[in-house]
Design a protein around this motif. Structure first.
Motif, PDB file in Angstrom:
ATOM      1  N   VAL A  14       0.770  -1.443   0.269  1.00 42.10           N
ATOM      2  CA  VAL A  14      -0.090  -0.221  -0.054  1.00 42.10           C
ATOM      3  C   VAL A  14       1.048   1.550   0.121  1.00 42.10           C
ATOM      4  O   VAL A  14       1.718   1.598   0.864  1.00 42.10           O
ATOM      5  CB  VAL A  14      -0.623  -0.184   1.388  1.00 42.10           C
ATOM      6  N   GLN A  15       1.248   2.129  -0.687  1.00 39.41           N
ATOM      7  CA  GLN A  15       1.913   3.423  -1.130  1.00 39.41           C
ATOM      8  C   GLN A  15       1.039   4.586  -0.754  1.00 39.41           C
ATOM      9  O   GLN A  15       0.252   4.342  -0.744  1.00 39.41           O
ATOM     10  CB  GLN A  15       2.477   3.002  -3.146  1.00 39.41           C
ATOM     11  N   GLY A  16       2.267   4.771  -0.352  1.00 42.50           N
ATOM     12  CA  GLY A  16       1.371   6.214   0.816  1.00 42.50           C
ATOM     13  C   GLY A  16       1.944   5.863   1.964  1.00 42.50           C
ATOM     14  O   GLY A  16       1.049   7.341   2.673  1.00 42.50           O
ATOM     15  N   ASP A  17       1.722   4.969   2.839  1.00 40.42           N
ATOM     16  CA  ASP A  17       2.023   4.770   4.191  1.00 40.42           C
ATOM     17  C   ASP A  17       3.013   4.750   5.028  1.00 40.42           C
ATOM     18  O   ASP A  17       3.842   4.260   4.610  1.00 40.42           O
ATOM     19  CB  ASP A  17       0.547   3.589   4.314  1.00 40.42           C
ATOM     20  N   LEU A  44     -23.899   8.351  -6.383  1.00 46.49           N
ATOM     21  CA  LEU A  44     -23.863   8.307  -5.317  1.00 46.49           C
ATOM     22  C   LEU A  44     -23.054   6.969  -5.031  1.00 46.49           C
ATOM     23  O   LEU A  44     -23.284   5.535  -5.829  1.00 46.49           O
ATOM     24  CB  LEU A  44     -25.646   7.940  -4.500  1.00 46.49           C
ATOM     25  N   PHE A  45     -21.755   6.916  -4.361  1.00 47.81           N
ATOM     26  CA  PHE A  45     -21.417   5.189  -4.242  1.00 47.81           C
ATOM     27  C   PHE A  45     -21.381   5.296  -2.848  1.00 47.81           C
ATOM     28  O   PHE A  45     -20.653   5.656  -2.225  1.00 47.81           O
ATOM     29  CB  PHE A  45     -20.040   6.390  -4.417  1.00 47.81           C
ATOM     30  N   ASP A  46     -21.980   4.474  -2.558  1.00 41.89           N
ATOM     31  CA  ASP A  46     -21.896   3.214  -1.101  1.00 41.89           C
ATOM     32  C   ASP A  46     -20.714   2.158  -1.243  1.00 41.89           C
ATOM     33  O   ASP A  46     -21.604   0.944  -2.132  1.00 41.89           O
ATOM     34  CB  ASP A  46     -23.369   3.158  -0.271  1.00 41.89           C
ATOM     35  N   ALA A  47     -20.270   2.108  -0.293  1.00 40.36           N
ATOM     36  CA  ALA A  47     -19.127   0.839  -0.445  1.00 40.36           C
ATOM     37  C   ALA A  47     -18.706   0.043   0.567  1.00 40.36           C
ATOM     38  O   ALA A  47     -19.280   1.138   1.731  1.00 40.36           O
ATOM     39  CB  ALA A  47     -17.150   1.215  -1.221  1.00 40.36           C
ATOM     40  N   ARG A  48     -18.518  -0.893   1.489  1.00 38.39           N
ATOM     41  CA  ARG A  48     -18.528  -2.036   1.874  1.00 38.39           C
ATOM     42  C   ARG A  48     -17.205  -2.996   1.273  1.00 38.39           C
ATOM     43  O   ARG A  48     -17.740  -3.904   0.443  1.00 38.39           O
ATOM     44  CB  ARG A  48     -19.569  -2.507   2.879  1.00 38.39           C
ATOM     45  N   GLY A  49     -15.997  -3.256   1.774  1.00 36.11           N
ATOM     46  CA  GLY A  49     -14.904  -4.014   2.089  1.00 36.11           C
ATOM     47  C   GLY A  49     -14.295  -4.536   3.389  1.00 36.11           C
ATOM     48  O   GLY A  49     -14.551  -4.045   3.965  1.00 36.11           O
ATOM     49  N   ASP A  95     -11.549   3.610  -8.266  1.00 37.24           N
ATOM     50  CA  ASP A  95      -9.730   3.429  -7.400  1.00 37.24           C
ATOM     51  C   ASP A  95      -9.629   4.549  -6.425  1.00 37.24           C
ATOM     52  O   ASP A  95      -9.071   4.325  -5.336  1.00 37.24           O
ATOM     53  CB  ASP A  95      -8.831   3.235  -8.478  1.00 37.24           C
ATOM     54  N   PRO A  96      -9.266   6.124  -6.827  1.00 38.48           N
ATOM     55  CA  PRO A  96      -8.534   7.071  -6.279  1.00 38.48           C
ATOM     56  C   PRO A  96      -9.470   6.847  -4.964  1.00 38.48           C
ATOM     57  O   PRO A  96      -8.754   6.601  -3.901  1.00 38.48           O
ATOM     58  CB  PRO A  96      -8.621   7.713  -6.940  1.00 38.48           C
ATOM     59  N   ALA A  97     -10.431   7.203  -4.538  1.00 35.79           N
ATOM     60  CA  ALA A  97     -12.042   6.860  -3.376  1.00 35.79           C
ATOM     61  C   ALA A  97     -11.708   6.023  -2.556  1.00 35.79           C
ATOM     62  O   ALA A  97     -11.286   5.870  -1.577  1.00 35.79           O
ATOM     63  CB  ALA A  97     -12.726   7.088  -4.071  1.00 35.79           C
ATOM     64  N   VAL A  98     -11.530   4.462  -3.072  1.00 33.39           N
ATOM     65  CA  VAL A  98     -11.289   3.155  -2.513  1.00 33.39           C
ATOM     66  C   VAL A  98      -9.997   3.116  -1.896  1.00 33.39           C
ATOM     67  O   VAL A  98      -9.616   2.702  -0.850  1.00 33.39           O
ATOM     68  CB  VAL A  98     -11.326   2.438  -3.060  1.00 33.39           C
ATOM     69  N   ARG A  99      -8.575   3.862  -2.607  1.00 37.49           N
ATOM     70  CA  ARG A  99      -7.266   3.730  -1.430  1.00 37.49           C
ATOM     71  C   ARG A  99      -7.331   4.756  -0.951  1.00 37.49           C
ATOM     72  O   ARG A  99      -6.966   4.114   0.336  1.00 37.49           O
ATOM     73  CB  ARG A  99      -6.232   3.921  -3.263  1.00 37.49           C
ATOM     74  N   GLU A 100      -7.892   5.804  -0.973  1.00 40.65           N
ATOM     75  CA  GLU A 100      -7.613   7.075   0.132  1.00 40.65           C
ATOM     76  C   GLU A 100      -8.504   6.137   1.113  1.00 40.65           C
ATOM     77  O   GLU A 100      -8.125   6.706   1.936  1.00 40.65           O
ATOM     78  CB  GLU A 100      -8.539   8.149  -0.982  1.00 40.65           C
ATOM     79  N   GLN A 101     -10.536   5.936   1.065  1.00 34.41           N
ATOM     80  CA  GLN A 101     -11.032   5.673   2.262  1.00 34.41           C
ATOM     81  C   GLN A 101      -9.599   4.412   2.745  1.00 34.41           C
ATOM     82  O   GLN A 101     -10.050   4.619   3.909  1.00 34.41           O
ATOM     83  CB  GLN A 101     -12.051   5.139   1.866  1.00 34.41           C
ATOM     84  N   LEU A 140      -6.117   4.049   3.138  1.00 31.03           N
ATOM     85  CA  LEU A 140      -5.724   4.977   4.162  1.00 31.03           C
ATOM     86  C   LEU A 140      -6.088   5.582   5.093  1.00 31.03           C
ATOM     87  O   LEU A 140      -5.126   5.728   5.375  1.00 31.03           O
ATOM     88  CB  LEU A 140      -4.652   5.908   2.634  1.00 31.03           C
ATOM     89  N   LEU A 141      -7.398   6.098   4.873  1.00 33.76           N
ATOM     90  CA  LEU A 141      -7.976   6.964   6.191  1.00 33.76           C
ATOM     91  C   LEU A 141      -7.866   5.518   7.488  1.00 33.76           C
ATOM     92  O   LEU A 141      -7.451   6.061   8.468  1.00 33.76           O
ATOM     93  CB  LEU A 141      -8.890   7.681   5.462  1.00 33.76           C
ATOM     94  N   ALA A 142      -8.560   4.194   7.378  1.00 28.88           N
ATOM     95  CA  ALA A 142      -9.083   3.563   7.636  1.00 28.88           C
ATOM     96  C   ALA A 142      -7.362   2.694   8.903  1.00 28.88           C
ATOM     97  O   ALA A 142      -7.788   1.721   9.445  1.00 28.88           O
ATOM     98  CB  ALA A 142      -9.426   2.316   6.759  1.00 28.88           C
ATOM     99  N   LEU A 143      -6.421   2.909   7.822  1.00 27.42           N
ATOM    100  CA  LEU A 143      -5.126   2.006   8.295  1.00 27.42           C
ATOM    101  C   LEU A 143      -5.249   2.747   9.587  1.00 27.42           C
ATOM    102  O   LEU A 143      -4.661   3.566  10.242  1.00 27.42           O
ATOM    103  CB  LEU A 143      -4.040   1.770   6.968  1.00 27.42           C
ATOM    104  N   PRO A 144      -4.666   1.822  11.052  1.00 28.28           N
ATOM    105  CA  PRO A 144      -4.007   2.298  11.966  1.00 28.28           C
ATOM    106  C   PRO A 144      -2.658   2.382  11.554  1.00 28.28           C
ATOM    107  O   PRO A 144      -1.628   2.176  11.031  1.00 28.28           O
ATOM    108  CB  PRO A 144      -4.167   0.861  12.933  1.00 28.28           C
ATOM    109  N   ARG A 145      -2.066   3.890  12.001  1.00 28.29           N
ATOM    110  CA  ARG A 145      -1.053   4.206  12.206  1.00 28.29           C
ATOM    111  C   ARG A 145      -0.245   3.833  12.961  1.00 28.29           C
ATOM    112  O   ARG A 145       1.392   3.496  12.374  1.00 28.29           O
ATOM    113  CB  ARG A 145      -1.101   5.831  12.802  1.00 28.29           C
ATOM    114  N   TYR A 146      -0.021   3.172  13.993  1.00 27.26           N
ATOM    115  CA  TYR A 146       0.678   2.031  14.960  1.00 27.26           C
ATOM    116  C   TYR A 146       0.486   1.434  15.120  1.00 27.26           C
ATOM    117  O   TYR A 146       0.232   0.497  16.109  1.00 27.26           O
ATOM    118  CB  TYR A 146       1.166   3.357  15.759  1.00 27.26           C
ATOM    119  N   PRO A 147       0.597   0.128  14.284  1.00 30.05           N
ATOM    120  CA  PRO A 147      -0.083  -1.665  14.415  1.00 30.05           C
ATOM    121  C   PRO A 147       0.790  -2.047  15.364  1.00 30.05           C
ATOM    122  O   PRO A 147       2.394  -2.109  14.984  1.00 30.05           O
ATOM    123  CB  PRO A 147      -0.225  -2.071  12.950  1.00 30.05           C
ATOM    124  N   VAL A 148       0.453  -2.805  16.467  1.00 24.27           N
ATOM    125  CA  VAL A 148       0.868  -3.464  17.170  1.00 24.27           C
ATOM    126  C   VAL A 148       0.458  -5.340  17.256  1.00 24.27           C
ATOM    127  O   VAL A 148      -0.306  -5.233  16.791  1.00 24.27           O
ATOM    128  CB  VAL A 148       1.376  -2.695  19.078  1.00 24.27           C
TER     129      VAL A 148
END
Length: 164
Positions: free
Chosen positions: A2-5, A29-34, A107-113, A115-123
């Protein structure tokens, strides 16, 4: 990858998104789940961590000419109308994107979302002890016995007097 993280996430499987598109006049209207199956190194001890990151979002795609027209006439109101096409922090346009033509690239919208959902500091676990700052040993596996005490720099001058 995942580039950019900053955490070097890697995909374990392709991302599958269930999406529903509805046309309302000229807007879409674009409604997405995954759910993204990812792997990343633990932020403390660097062991691989497997994560399932849920995605759920809604966006409205507005035709670019309509967005430009709203910006020119000031229909969105206030100072935010002039920046509507380039992006805005206005509450009413926060979940809107523009499109032109008959094809919308999702694709850009899914990628952006994602990146926003990723935990910043996974442990790997909340009680992870991390790596020894002296020898680099994984402290979850064994205690290395290194002196990891960091002296207070304000008292460093007194330490020199103590040694004399």
């Amino acid at each position: 990858m995942v580039q950019g993280d900053p955490a070097a996430y890697r995909a374990r499987a392709p991302l599958h998104v269930d999406a529903r598109l509805r046309k309302v006049e000229r807007r879409v209207l674009f409604d997405a789940r995954g759910e993204a199956a990812l792997t990343a190194p633990c932020g403390r001890c660097l062991t691989p961590v497997e994560l399932e990151v849920p995605l759920e979002f809604e966006l409205t795609y507005v035709p670019a000419d309509e967005a430009e027209e709203e910006a020119a006439t000031g229909e969105q109101g206030g100072d935010h109308a002039a920046t509507r096409v380039a992006g805005s922090f206005a509450a009413e346009s926060a979940d809107e994107e523009t499109y032109s033509g008959k094809v919308i690239d999702l694709d850009p919208a899914v990628r952006e979302q994602l990146l926003l959902a990723l935990p910043r500091y996974p442990v790997c676990q909340e009680s992870c002890k991390g790596l020894c700052s002296v020898c680099g040993a994984n402290l979850n596996e064994r205690d290395c016995g290194c002196d990891r005490h960091v002296p207070d720099p304000r008292w460093a001058g007194l330490e020199k007097l103590k040694k004399k």
